[in-house]
Design a protein around this motif. Sequence first.
Motif, PDB file in Angstrom:
ATOM      1  N   GLY A  52       0.811  -1.210   0.000  1.00 22.28           N
ATOM      2  CA  GLY A  52       0.000   0.000   0.000  1.00 22.28           C
ATOM      3  C   GLY A  52       0.841   1.254   0.000  1.00 22.28           C
ATOM      4  O   GLY A  52       2.074   1.213  -0.075  1.00 22.28           O
ATOM      5  N   VAL A  53       0.156   2.367   0.065  1.00 22.55           N
ATOM      6  CA  VAL A  53       0.811   3.671   0.157  1.00 22.55           C
ATOM      7  C   VAL A  53       0.391   4.320   1.470  1.00 22.55           C
ATOM      8  O   VAL A  53      -0.680   4.017   2.004  1.00 22.55           O
ATOM      9  CB  VAL A  53       0.447   4.582  -1.032  1.00 22.55           C
ATOM     10  CG1 VAL A  53       1.104   4.097  -2.307  1.00 22.55           C
ATOM     11  CG2 VAL A  53      -1.066   4.698  -1.207  1.00 22.55           C
ATOM     12  N   TYR A  54       1.224   5.202   1.976  1.00 22.69           N
ATOM     13  CA  TYR A  54       0.926   5.811   3.263  1.00 22.69           C
ATOM     14  C   TYR A  54       1.335   7.285   3.291  1.00 22.69           C
ATOM     15  O   TYR A  54       2.193   7.741   2.516  1.00 22.69           O
ATOM     16  CB  TYR A  54       1.644   5.058   4.398  1.00 22.69           C
ATOM     17  CG  TYR A  54       3.144   5.014   4.264  1.00 22.69           C
ATOM     18  CD1 TYR A  54       3.943   6.024   4.796  1.00 22.69           C
ATOM     19  CD2 TYR A  54       3.773   3.963   3.595  1.00 22.69           C
ATOM     20  CE1 TYR A  54       5.322   5.992   4.662  1.00 22.69           C
ATOM     21  CE2 TYR A  54       5.142   3.925   3.455  1.00 22.69           C
ATOM     22  CZ  TYR A  54       5.915   4.942   3.994  1.00 22.69           C
ATOM     23  OH  TYR A  54       7.283   4.915   3.856  1.00 22.69           O
ATOM     24  N   GLU A  72       5.581   4.202   0.041  1.00 21.46           N
ATOM     25  CA  GLU A  72       4.941   2.944  -0.357  1.00 21.46           C
ATOM     26  C   GLU A  72       5.690   1.787   0.272  1.00 21.46           C
ATOM     27  O   GLU A  72       6.847   1.919   0.670  1.00 21.46           O
ATOM     28  CB  GLU A  72       4.915   2.806  -1.884  1.00 21.46           C
ATOM     29  CG  GLU A  72       6.272   2.855  -2.565  1.00 21.46           C
ATOM     30  CD  GLU A  72       7.048   1.553  -2.518  1.00 21.46           C
ATOM     31  OE1 GLU A  72       6.432   0.479  -2.342  1.00 21.46           O
ATOM     32  OE2 GLU A  72       8.294   1.612  -2.640  1.00 21.46           O
ATOM     33  N   GLU A  74       5.639  -2.890   0.461  1.00 25.53           N
ATOM     34  CA  GLU A  74       4.976  -4.174   0.231  1.00 25.53           C
ATOM     35  C   GLU A  74       4.276  -4.645   1.491  1.00 25.53           C
ATOM     36  O   GLU A  74       3.303  -5.391   1.426  1.00 25.53           O
ATOM     37  CB  GLU A  74       5.999  -5.207  -0.238  1.00 25.53           C
ATOM     38  CG  GLU A  74       6.504  -4.967  -1.643  1.00 25.53           C
ATOM     39  CD  GLU A  74       7.366  -6.111  -2.145  1.00 25.53           C
ATOM     40  OE1 GLU A  74       6.796  -7.054  -2.745  1.00 25.53           O
ATOM     41  OE2 GLU A  74       8.584  -6.069  -1.926  1.00 25.53           O
ATOM     42  N   VAL A  76       2.971  -2.493   4.696  1.00 24.79           N
ATOM     43  CA  VAL A  76       2.886  -1.135   5.238  1.00 24.79           C
ATOM     44  C   VAL A  76       3.332  -1.071   6.691  1.00 24.79           C
ATOM     45  O   VAL A  76       4.085  -0.185   7.089  1.00 24.79           O
ATOM     46  CB  VAL A  76       1.448  -0.587   5.082  1.00 24.79           C
ATOM     47  CG1 VAL A  76       1.305   0.735   5.822  1.00 24.79           C
ATOM     48  CG2 VAL A  76       1.104  -0.406   3.610  1.00 24.79           C
ATOM     49  N   THR A  97      -4.680   0.468   1.455  1.00 26.02           N
ATOM     50  CA  THR A  97      -4.425  -0.859   0.897  1.00 26.02           C
ATOM     51  C   THR A  97      -5.699  -1.317   0.190  1.00 26.02           C
ATOM     52  O   THR A  97      -6.669  -0.564   0.102  1.00 26.02           O
ATOM     53  CB  THR A  97      -4.033  -1.870   1.996  1.00 26.02           C
ATOM     54  OG1 THR A  97      -5.076  -1.932   2.985  1.00 26.02           O
ATOM     55  CG2 THR A  97      -2.730  -1.463   2.673  1.00 26.02           C
ATOM     56  N   LYS A 105       3.610  -4.593  -6.025  1.00 28.36           N
ATOM     57  CA  LYS A 105       4.693  -3.649  -5.798  1.00 28.36           C
ATOM     58  C   LYS A 105       4.723  -2.585  -6.884  1.00 28.36           C
ATOM     59  O   LYS A 105       4.915  -1.392  -6.606  1.00 28.36           O
ATOM     60  CB  LYS A 105       6.033  -4.402  -5.760  1.00 28.36           C
ATOM     61  CG  LYS A 105       7.258  -3.519  -5.572  1.00 28.36           C
ATOM     62  CD  LYS A 105       7.289  -2.875  -4.196  1.00 28.36           C
ATOM     63  CE  LYS A 105       8.604  -2.148  -3.946  1.00 28.36           C
ATOM     64  NZ  LYS A 105       8.645  -1.485  -2.632  1.00 28.36           N
ATOM     65  N   VAL A 108       1.867  -0.011  -6.265  1.00 22.69           N
ATOM     66  CA  VAL A 108       2.045   0.959  -5.175  1.00 22.69           C
ATOM     67  C   VAL A 108       3.179   1.934  -5.479  1.00 22.69           C
ATOM     68  O   VAL A 108       3.145   3.091  -5.033  1.00 22.69           O
ATOM     69  CB  VAL A 108       2.254   0.253  -3.817  1.00 22.69           C
ATOM     70  CG1 VAL A 108       1.009  -0.538  -3.436  1.00 22.69           C
ATOM     71  CG2 VAL A 108       3.489  -0.625  -3.809  1.00 22.69           C
ATOM     72  N   LYS A 109       4.168   1.506  -6.245  1.00 22.55           N
ATOM     73  CA  LYS A 109       5.224   2.440  -6.647  1.00 22.55           C
ATOM     74  C   LYS A 109       4.667   3.483  -7.620  1.00 22.55           C
ATOM     75  O   LYS A 109       5.044   4.655  -7.570  1.00 22.55           O
ATOM     76  CB  LYS A 109       6.398   1.684  -7.284  1.00 22.55           C
ATOM     77  CG  LYS A 109       7.242   0.918  -6.282  1.00 22.55           C
ATOM     78  CD  LYS A 109       8.466   0.309  -6.930  1.00 22.55           C
ATOM     79  CE  LYS A 109       9.487   1.371  -7.319  1.00 22.55           C
ATOM     80  NZ  LYS A 109      10.046   2.072  -6.148  1.00 22.55           N
ATOM     81  N   GLU A 112       2.682   5.886  -5.427  1.00 20.62           N
ATOM     82  CA  GLU A 112       3.566   6.774  -4.677  1.00 20.62           C
ATOM     83  C   GLU A 112       4.044   7.936  -5.548  1.00 20.62           C
ATOM     84  O   GLU A 112       4.001   9.105  -5.147  1.00 20.62           O
ATOM     85  CB  GLU A 112       4.768   6.001  -4.147  1.00 20.62           C
ATOM     86  CG  GLU A 112       5.767   6.885  -3.392  1.00 20.62           C
ATOM     87  CD  GLU A 112       7.100   6.193  -3.179  1.00 20.62           C
ATOM     88  OE1 GLU A 112       7.730   6.446  -2.131  1.00 20.62           O
ATOM     89  OE2 GLU A 112       7.517   5.425  -4.060  1.00 20.62           O
TER      90      GLU A 112
END
Length: 302
Positions: A52-54, A72, A74, A76, A97, A105, A108-109, A112
């Motif tokens: 996910g991203v955060y 980001e 794999e 979080v 997520t 991967k 999420v990259k 990001e």
Amino acid sequence: MSIGRTIRIYLDDGSITGIRHAEIVNWTGQAISAPRTQLKALAGWPESNKPGVYFLFGIDDASGSQAVYIGEAENVLDRLSSHLANKDFWNEVVFFTSKDENLTKSHVKYLESRLVELAKSANRYVLLNANSPQLSSLPRGDRDSMEEFIGNLRTLLGVIGHKALEPVASHEQVKEEKVLIPNPAEANFSQDFALSHKKFKANAIVNNEGIVVLQGSELSPKVNDSLAEGYRKLRQQLLDNGTIAEDNGQLTFTRDQLFTSPSQAAAIIVGYPINGRTHWLNAQGLSIKELEEQTAMLPASM
């Protein structure tokens, strides 16, 4: 035409300051917000052990402004645990997520990179990412799916309380919001405002958040003693961060700037207390105060 959205928010301990789980009905994505002090409790949430991203939210030490770091991972939770040791500024995390296993991967990259780009463009928070992540290559279908994911992510992030990805305003958005328009059917009705002042030319648009002074608007180089201390500090902050700069001997706004009220915006510009609701005028010569009064008298169906 805009459409409504249904959003569900679950408060883990019944408190608005604790862990919150947010979702849009019929969307596979999900958001979880947690204070830094509750990071350990996220171990009990399977949602945190996914790709996910955060967003890490806090205060920038240098400027005292709201700050954000976007990343980001794999997993979080594993990445957030490392940030407890190497990043001190943040006090809240919001991560996204998927309820299914479709985020990889590469996905999420991609997210990001795009989220950093959007945060830079919005320029609402101090962005603490040292570098701009490279946009990962995705098949056309996956790329479109991620752009759709971003649209929903922005909605949930705003509902949770952070507008880090939202542009300040545009004329098109203001028209769609129908802000201060006595008769929305009149396409020629001006939604642009100019400050009624002999020395300085300043223009703005009003939106649902306040008033946006537009790039190129002029300011007084002097500040009177009567200007409130809070306004003085804000003016200096805008000078320090480059929002206000000197151009051929004249102070001007280098980019659009949102203010919470017409009077705040006007006072920052002229350097002394002023009633912005009566001094910001549209092309028809009507003040914000007059427009508000007209709008208040319209039938509810308008």
